[in-house]
Design an enzyme around this catalytic site. Structure first.
Site, PDB file in Angstrom:
ATOM      1  N   HIS A   1      17.600 -10.099 -98.345  1.00 17.90           N
ATOM      2  CA  HIS A   1      18.704 -10.878 -98.899  1.00 17.90           C
ATOM      3  C   HIS A   1      18.746 -12.294 -98.323  1.00 17.90           C
ATOM      4  O   HIS A   1      19.156 -13.237 -99.013  1.00 17.90           O
ATOM      5  CB  HIS A   1      20.022 -10.155 -98.608  1.00 17.90           C
ATOM      6  CG  HIS A   1      21.220 -10.779 -99.246  1.00 17.90           C
ATOM      7  ND1 HIS A   1      21.374 -10.860-100.621  1.00 17.90           N
ATOM      8  CD2 HIS A   1      22.321 -11.369 -98.718  1.00 17.90           C
ATOM      9  CE1 HIS A   1      22.517 -11.453-100.905  1.00 17.90           C
ATOM     10  NE2 HIS A   1      23.105 -11.782 -99.762  1.00 17.90           N
ATOM     11  N   ASP A   2      18.322 -12.463 -97.074  1.00 15.80           N
ATOM     12  CA  ASP A   2      18.379 -13.778 -96.430  1.00 15.80           C
ATOM     13  C   ASP A   2      17.297 -14.740 -96.900  1.00 15.80           C
ATOM     14  O   ASP A   2      17.194 -15.851 -96.364  1.00 15.80           O
ATOM     15  CB  ASP A   2      18.273 -13.622 -94.909  1.00 15.80           C
ATOM     16  CG  ASP A   2      19.629 -13.353 -94.262  1.00 15.80           C
ATOM     17  OD1 ASP A   2      20.642 -13.358 -94.972  1.00 15.80           O
ATOM     18  OD2 ASP A   2      19.659 -13.127 -93.031  1.00 15.80           O
TER      19      ASP A   2
ATOM     20  N   ASP B   1      15.198  -7.502-101.478  1.00 10.05           N
ATOM     21  CA  ASP B   1      16.639  -7.518-101.220  1.00 10.05           C
ATOM     22  C   ASP B   1      17.216  -6.122-101.459  1.00 10.05           C
ATOM     23  O   ASP B   1      17.213  -5.635-102.591  1.00 10.05           O
ATOM     24  CB  ASP B   1      17.310  -8.549-102.128  1.00 10.05           C
ATOM     25  CG  ASP B   1      18.773  -8.814-101.775  1.00 10.05           C
ATOM     26  OD1 ASP B   1      19.375  -7.989-101.051  1.00 10.05           O
ATOM     27  OD2 ASP B   1      19.306  -9.843-102.231  1.00 10.05           O
TER      28      ASP B   1
ATOM     29  N   SER C   1      24.314 -15.176-102.811  1.00  9.04           N
ATOM     30  CA  SER C   1      25.081 -14.038-102.311  1.00  9.04           C
ATOM     31  C   SER C   1      26.497 -14.114-102.890  1.00  9.04           C
ATOM     32  O   SER C   1      26.641 -14.225-104.107  1.00  9.04           O
ATOM     33  CB  SER C   1      25.067 -14.032-100.779  1.00  9.04           C
ATOM     34  OG  SER C   1      25.623 -12.840-100.279  1.00  9.04           O
TER      35      SER C   1
ATOM     36  N   ARG D   1      28.652  -6.263 -87.644  1.00  8.46           N
ATOM     37  CA  ARG D   1      27.578  -7.238 -87.846  1.00  8.46           C
ATOM     38  C   ARG D   1      26.208  -6.580 -87.765  1.00  8.46           C
ATOM     39  O   ARG D   1      25.268  -6.992 -88.452  1.00  8.46           O
ATOM     40  CB  ARG D   1      27.686  -8.348 -86.803  1.00  8.46           C
ATOM     41  CG  ARG D   1      26.719  -9.504 -87.053  1.00  8.46           C
ATOM     42  CD  ARG D   1      26.982 -10.179 -88.391  1.00  8.46           C
ATOM     43  NE  ARG D   1      26.191 -11.378 -88.563  1.00  8.46           N
ATOM     44  CZ  ARG D   1      26.290 -12.209 -89.591  1.00  8.46           C
ATOM     45  NH1 ARG D   1      27.176 -11.946 -90.540  1.00  8.46           N
ATOM     46  NH2 ARG D   1      25.547 -13.274 -89.685  1.00  8.46           N
TER      47      ARG D   1
END
Length: 492
Positions: A470-471, A436, A221, A290
């Site tokens: 993405h994680d 992603d 990232s 968040r």
């Protein structure tokens, strides 16, 4: 960096010094009374009963609790790190200046005689130096499963370092830090940062630790941006690079998503233009930011499998507060985060991500700006090192064609990117994830492509068909870990 007079809040308890506890209590009592007075009254006798809003009740309860609490202590969130103090002026790329810089870092493994087995791990946006547990902090780190004896980053073979980026709030100098020139927290007088600034600070740490050359620079990232930056700008000091789920330049979609997060945060009335440390934290804005971020970190297919359309209480009428399981998940994740990370750090670090571009013209422009600012800082005889004293004026700002010309073609952009990595000839592993949405695989392919066009013949591109979005770099230990281990330990 262009800067006019600092836009401070119309009223701040900071103006009354550190002994303003009585005033603070008065303000909080008044705010609580105002909240109670403005709470809407339910009218009876209607055809339908009023809706219940337990989620808003919880927010109001938190607001009251925060009014009675002292300012945040983020050093309690992450502990056990070492602290490097660079007691010299650090001039930033956009012209701002920090009189000194602290860098929090943690290490694992043992350095060899010439320290050539050192791996530097670069963090993502809100991560800390605590990538793995150790004696001084036994809590699992954010990359716990990837680091350790026999693991992807083998601490029996390598000496591993991870530091919190400047701009963060976990020990390294950031907006929450105290400005030695004023005795107050920087807040939004903190200078705008770049990814390049973060990496330069990390290399000051390496100098302090007497590490001339890294075995590898590794990141995912925002960390992947840093690893690419380290390889391009400090090519003689980096042996190998690993960049996972990152980019060579931020693209409009990810910029837009981070912009939405910042707007949600800054719209919180408690944000107070960043001067909230003596008052109530902007917890609602952080929670909303968040929630947006969490949507970008994972993928639809994962949530389809994990949550589907299931509701928390299917036997109850629909609710406007969290109702579907996916809603309760977002609510829980954001609730955990909103007081664990500094809001100003989120603004500054995410903006640095937006501005990232490894293109040569952009890199040259930033260097020119910084050198001019350094000349100003050195030439100034004033004792105060405040940012306003050395920031660049409009006349000082160099002009750059990169990213500004309406006639710029794709070929010109690519040539500029290639020129920006012309010194990055290290063996490189570039990893992308098909699911992603924040950093789509086209962006990792672009990194691999420009490295190859620059003449790097040792580039490996690895694309994962994982559902975690993405994680994935935090979750898929088997596939991501194998790729990392192979690149670090194989002869290339």
């Amino acid at each position: 960096m262009l800067r006019t007079a600092v836009s401070r809040p119309l009223f701040s308890t900071a103006a009354f010094g550190s002994g303003s506890h009585r005033l603070r209590r008065l303000l909080r009592t008044s705010a609580a009374a105002m909240m109670q007075a403005t709470k809407p009254q339910r009218s009876g006798g209607g055809a339908n009963p009023p809706m219940e809003f337990p989620c808003i009740d919880r927010i109001e309860t938190r607001q009251r609790d925060l009014m009675a609490e002292p300012e945040p202590t983020y050093e309690k969130v992450v502990t056990g790190y070492e602290l490097f103090k660079h007691n010299k002026t650090f001039v930033c790329d956009h012209g701002g200046v920090l009189p000194s810089v602290d860098i929090a870092y943690e290490t694992w493994g043992t350095p060899n005689a010439d320290r050539s087995n050192t791996i530097l791990i670069h963090t993502g946006l809100s991560a800390s130096s605590h990538a793995h547990s150790h004696a001084k902090n036994t809590k699992p780190g954010w990359w716990e499963a990837f680091i350790g004896p026999g693991k992807a980053i083998d601490t029996d073979k390598f000496h591993v370092i991870c530091s919190t980026v400047i701009g963060g709030c976990y020990g390294s100098t950031g907006p929450w830090s105290v400005d030695p020139a004023t005795g107050s927290r920087y807040a939004t007088t903190f200078p705008i940062l770049t990814i390049n600034d973060m990496v330069r600070a990390q290399f000051l740490l390496l100098d302090h630790l007497r590490i001339d050359r890294l075995y590898a620079s590794v990141g995912a990232s925002m960390g992947g941006m840093q690893s690419l930056c380290a390889a391009a700008l400090h090519s003689d000091r980096v042996g190998r690079i690993i960049s996972i789920s990152a980019c060579a330049r931020s693209h409009p979609y990810s910029i837009a998503l981070r912009f939405a997060q910042r707007q949600a945060l800054m719209a919180d009335p408690n944000f107070n233009r960043g001067f909230y440390y003596d008052g109530v934290l902007p917890h609602v804005g952080m929670k909303l930011a968040r929630q947006v971020a969490t949507v970008t970190y994972r993928s639809g297919p994962e949530w389809e499998l994990r949550f589907g359309r299931r509701r928390r209480a299917p036997d109850q009428p629909p609710a406007l507060c969290p109702d579907f399981l996916i809603e309760t998940y977002l609510d829980h994740q954001s609730e955990r985060f909103c007081l664990q990370y500094d809001a100003n750090s989120l603004l500054y670090v995410s903006k640095a991500m937006d501005m990232f571009d490894i293109s040569k013209s952009v890199t040259d422009r930033l260097l020119t700006q910084r050198l001019k600012a350094e000349e100003k800082a050195h030439a100034s005889s004033a004792a105060s090192p405040a940012n306003d004293a050395v920031c660049l004026t409009a006349e000082d700002q160099p002009q750059s064609a990169a990213g500004q010309s309406g006639v710029e073609t794709t070929d010109e952009i690519v040539r500029d990117l290639v020129a920006g990595v012309e010194k990055a000839m290290q063996p490189a592993l570039i990893v992308g994830v098909q699911s992603d949405i924040l950093f789509p695989v086209a962006q990792q392919k672009e990194i691999a492509d420009i490295l190859r066009r620059a003449g790097n013949s040792r580039v490996t591109y690895y694309e994962l068909d994982a559902m975690y979005g993405h994680d994935t770099f935090l979750i898929d230990v088997v596939n991501v870990g194998a790729a990392i281990k192979g690149h670090l330990e194989n002869n290339i």
